[in-house]
Design a protein around this motif. Structure first.
Motif, PDB file in Angstrom:
ATOM      1  N   GLU A   1      -3.414   4.851 -10.766  1.00 25.55           N
ATOM      2  CA  GLU A   1      -3.494   4.013  -9.874  1.00 25.55           C
ATOM      3  C   GLU A   1      -2.901   4.690  -8.851  1.00 25.55           C
ATOM      4  O   GLU A   1      -3.917   4.384  -7.330  1.00 25.55           O
ATOM      5  CB  GLU A   1      -2.792   2.541  -9.748  1.00 25.55           C
ATOM      6  CG  GLU A   1      -2.318   1.945  -8.895  1.00 25.55           C
ATOM      7  CD  GLU A   1      -2.543   0.532  -9.140  1.00 25.55           C
ATOM      8  OE1 GLU A   1      -1.806  -0.241  -8.050  1.00 25.55           O
ATOM      9  OE2 GLU A   1      -2.137  -0.242  -9.991  1.00 25.55           O
ATOM     10  N   ALA A   2      -1.504   5.732  -8.351  1.00 24.69           N
ATOM     11  CA  ALA A   2      -1.070   6.351  -7.341  1.00 24.69           C
ATOM     12  C   ALA A   2      -1.927   7.543  -7.138  1.00 24.69           C
ATOM     13  O   ALA A   2      -2.515   7.387  -5.501  1.00 24.69           O
ATOM     14  CB  ALA A   2       0.470   7.125  -7.393  1.00 24.69           C
ATOM     15  N   ASP A   3      -2.742   7.740  -7.194  1.00 23.84           N
ATOM     16  CA  ASP A   3      -3.518   8.497  -7.482  1.00 23.84           C
ATOM     17  C   ASP A   3      -4.961   7.818  -6.489  1.00 23.84           C
ATOM     18  O   ASP A   3      -5.359   9.058  -5.226  1.00 23.84           O
ATOM     19  CB  ASP A   3      -4.669   9.908  -8.295  1.00 23.84           C
ATOM     20  CG  ASP A   3      -2.937  10.635  -8.727  1.00 23.84           C
ATOM     21  OD1 ASP A   3      -2.142  10.224  -8.316  1.00 23.84           O
ATOM     22  OD2 ASP A   3      -3.316  11.574 -10.085  1.00 23.84           O
ATOM     23  N   ILE A   4      -5.368   7.311  -6.589  1.00 19.44           N
ATOM     24  CA  ILE A   4      -6.294   6.599  -6.172  1.00 19.44           C
ATOM     25  C   ILE A   4      -6.225   6.451  -4.677  1.00 19.44           C
ATOM     26  O   ILE A   4      -5.990   5.965  -4.119  1.00 19.44           O
ATOM     27  CB  ILE A   4      -7.345   5.225  -7.045  1.00 19.44           C
ATOM     28  CG1 ILE A   4      -7.551   5.608  -8.101  1.00 19.44           C
ATOM     29  CG2 ILE A   4      -8.404   4.307  -6.579  1.00 19.44           C
ATOM     30  CD1 ILE A   4      -7.642   4.718  -9.141  1.00 19.44           C
ATOM     31  N   VAL A   5      -4.551   5.181  -5.116  1.00 19.63           N
ATOM     32  CA  VAL A   5      -4.183   4.863  -3.851  1.00 19.63           C
ATOM     33  C   VAL A   5      -4.101   5.241  -2.635  1.00 19.63           C
ATOM     34  O   VAL A   5      -3.941   5.499  -1.810  1.00 19.63           O
ATOM     35  CB  VAL A   5      -3.231   3.631  -4.205  1.00 19.63           C
ATOM     36  CG1 VAL A   5      -3.143   2.913  -3.193  1.00 19.63           C
ATOM     37  CG2 VAL A   5      -3.368   2.376  -4.973  1.00 19.63           C
ATOM     38  N   GLY A   6      -3.625   6.435  -2.721  1.00 23.17           N
ATOM     39  CA  GLY A   6      -2.938   7.319  -1.914  1.00 23.17           C
ATOM     40  C   GLY A   6      -3.745   8.305  -0.585  1.00 23.17           C
ATOM     41  O   GLY A   6      -3.643   8.744  -0.642  1.00 23.17           O
ATOM     42  N   ARG A   7      -5.532   8.127  -1.757  1.00 19.06           N
ATOM     43  CA  ARG A   7      -6.739   8.647  -1.446  1.00 19.06           C
ATOM     44  C   ARG A   7      -7.107   7.419   0.222  1.00 19.06           C
ATOM     45  O   ARG A   7      -7.721   7.951   0.877  1.00 19.06           O
ATOM     46  CB  ARG A   7      -7.678   8.472  -2.071  1.00 19.06           C
ATOM     47  CG  ARG A   7      -7.368  10.125  -2.936  1.00 19.06           C
ATOM     48  CD  ARG A   7      -8.297  10.323  -3.725  1.00 19.06           C
ATOM     49  NE  ARG A   7      -8.692  11.715  -4.453  1.00 19.06           N
ATOM     50  CZ  ARG A   7      -8.151  12.906  -4.960  1.00 19.06           C
ATOM     51  NH1 ARG A   7      -8.218  12.608  -3.844  1.00 19.06           N
ATOM     52  NH2 ARG A   7      -8.411  13.667  -5.258  1.00 19.06           N
TER      53      ARG A   7
END
Length: 476
Positions: free
Chosen positions: A245-251
């Motif tokens: 999730e962090a990778d998705i939200v980080g974009r």
């Protein structure tokens, strides 16, 4: 060198013995080289594998139906059991096998909509029409600041902030079992418009128009907002579920801080198991959090089959948790087809043009998976060409219907892996959320909003450059 050493070592001995040893060494060397070429490490360093170790080398009409090749015995068995659940056709109760269809429904089996695990058509029995009630004095999507609507947490869960239509709900069922009228009859027509490329070449686009009638033939109120959808491909879904999730939200860049015109953001949707809002990943508007809930919602909304996540009012279900989890496991463990023609200069040029047009700002080429309950999905470098975020694609594609935090003009970036096989798997299949685009060119030309600049870059390209970019997409 090996041969000279062996000749010295075996000088004077039986020549057949020497030839046997040479043959065994050659065989071992060949096996070792073959293993190296097939190993994940070799593949990842020399060729970007679309699905990491779940990739299969098939460009046939069955390319979307293969199990991930790196499944262990347990998950291979679960995949096989899930395949049966996905293919199972339901009938009306009582029945000894697969009872529970309806009384209202759109299809009778998962596989009946997701044809060969790919897309469906915008036809009765495959399409989905989401509906909602336009509230008095509710602004249209163009009047909302950036198209955003507030998220209604528990009040409207799990349907979010799209008010249900009295007597219908939030999804139209076009079919009914014996003795039950469908919720509405749907008349589909197509509106066409024309345009030209920068070099003067003409093109035509089309969009679907729907008229909803009650079973007695009278029209439904014009206050109903309708959003048509075609079924999406289901292969590779487990890998997308495993992206942290962090990778998705980080974009996400909702305020467009980098001023590139792209301001993707996550959807927050209702998780019926955890009973709280979580990140949305699946569906055309990222309105579903995970594959278990997506499977459960499809059973109840598309087939009228109640299940442990969506039971009847008194807690009864048509299928048990094992069946539901088998269907979940199936879509989690389907292989991703490999790219093709990667050494073709035109494909390579098209890939560069795709990036130069900033298409990769949303269609992100490479992601990495993290932890997941299925070992085959863990720590894979994948190339799905999506960021799993919502993007405003402008009024031409807007449906005017909010879905949790997604506005009527926002859509989740669809993965492009396997897009070149779309019409190999299902001839005449369309592109975009409602199948309006008959070709990849048309799909690009419908883009607007955040993608307006990229669309215009494509529209004004030289003829050969447009052809190269499309050839790249067909190689995926």
């Amino acid at each position: 060198m090996i041969r000279s050493v062996l000749n010295r070592r075996y000088r004077g001995r039986n020549p057949w013995h020497r030839q046997l040893v040479l043959g065994l060494i050659a065989l071992a060397a060949g096996v070792a080289l073959s293993a190296l070429l097939r190993s994940p490490a070799y593949g990842q360093t020399t060729r970007p594998q679309a699905g990491g170790d779940t990739t299969v080398y098939s460009r046939t009409s069955r390319a979307f139906e293969q199990p991930a090749p790196n499944l262990d015995a347990h998950w291979a068995d679960r995949h096989a059991a899930g395949d049966l659940a996905f293919e199972a056709a339901f009938v009306t109760a009582p029945a000894p096998v697969n009872p529970g269809l309806g009384p209202l429904f759109n299809g009778t089996a998962c596989a009946g909509c997701h044809i060969k695990n790919g897309r469906g058509l915008l036809e009765k029995g495959q399409r989905v029409l989401r509906v909602s009630q336009l509230q008095p004095n509710e602004p249209t999507v163009d009047d909302r600041p950036h198209g955003h609507t507030p998220y209604a947490q528990e009040a409207d869960a799990p349907g979010g902030n799209a008010p249900a239509v009295p007597g219908i709900g939030t999804q139209l069922q076009e079919l009914g079992v014996y003795g039950h009228d469908p919720e509405a009859m749907v008349q589909l027509t197509w509106a066409e418009q024309s345009g030209t490329y920068g070099d003067g070449t003409a093109y035509r686009l089309r969009s679907p128009q729907f008229t909803l009638l009650r079973p007695d033939g009278t029209p439904l109120p014009t206050s109903i907002v309708t959003s048509s959808r075609i079924p999406q491909p289901v292969f590779g879904a487990g890998l997308l579920e495993a992206v942290p999730e962090a990778d998705i939200v980080g974009r996400a860049d909702p305020g467009d801080r980098d001023r590139d015109g792209i301001s993707g953001r996550p959807n927050r949707v209702w998780d019926v198991v955890e009973q709280r809002p979580v990140l949305g990943r699946f569906g055309w508007k990222a309105n579903t959090p995970n594959l278990l809930q997506q499977s459960a919602a499809a059973y109840v909304n598309d087939m009228g089959v109640t299940n442990p996540l969506f039971p009847t009012a008194d807690g009864q279900t048509d299928i048990d948790m094992d069946t539901l989890e088998a269907a979940e496991a199936y879509v989690q463990t389907i292989a991703v087809p490999a790219r093709t023609l990667m050494d073709d200069p035109r494909v390579q040029r098209g890939e560069r043009l795709f990036a130069a047009a900033n298409c990769t700002a949303c269609h992100v080429a490479e992601l990495r998976t993290g932890p997941h309950k299925i070992p085959a999905l863990v720590n894979q470098t994948i190339h799905p060409y999506t960021d799993l975020l919502l993007h405003d694609l402008g009024p031409a594609l807007a449906d005017g219907r909010p879905d949790f935090e997604a506005s009527g003009s926002e859509w989740r970036t669809p993965p492009l892996w396997g897009v070149g096989l779309t019409q190999t798997v299902l001839p005449f299949a369309g592109y975009l959320h409602d199948g309006r685009a008959r070709t990849l060119e048309e799909a690009i030309l419908w883009h607007g909003g955040e993608a307006e600049r990229a669309k215009e870059t494509f529209r004004t390209m030289a003829t050969d450059d447009r052809a190269a970019l499309i050839r790249f997409l067909r190689s995926l």
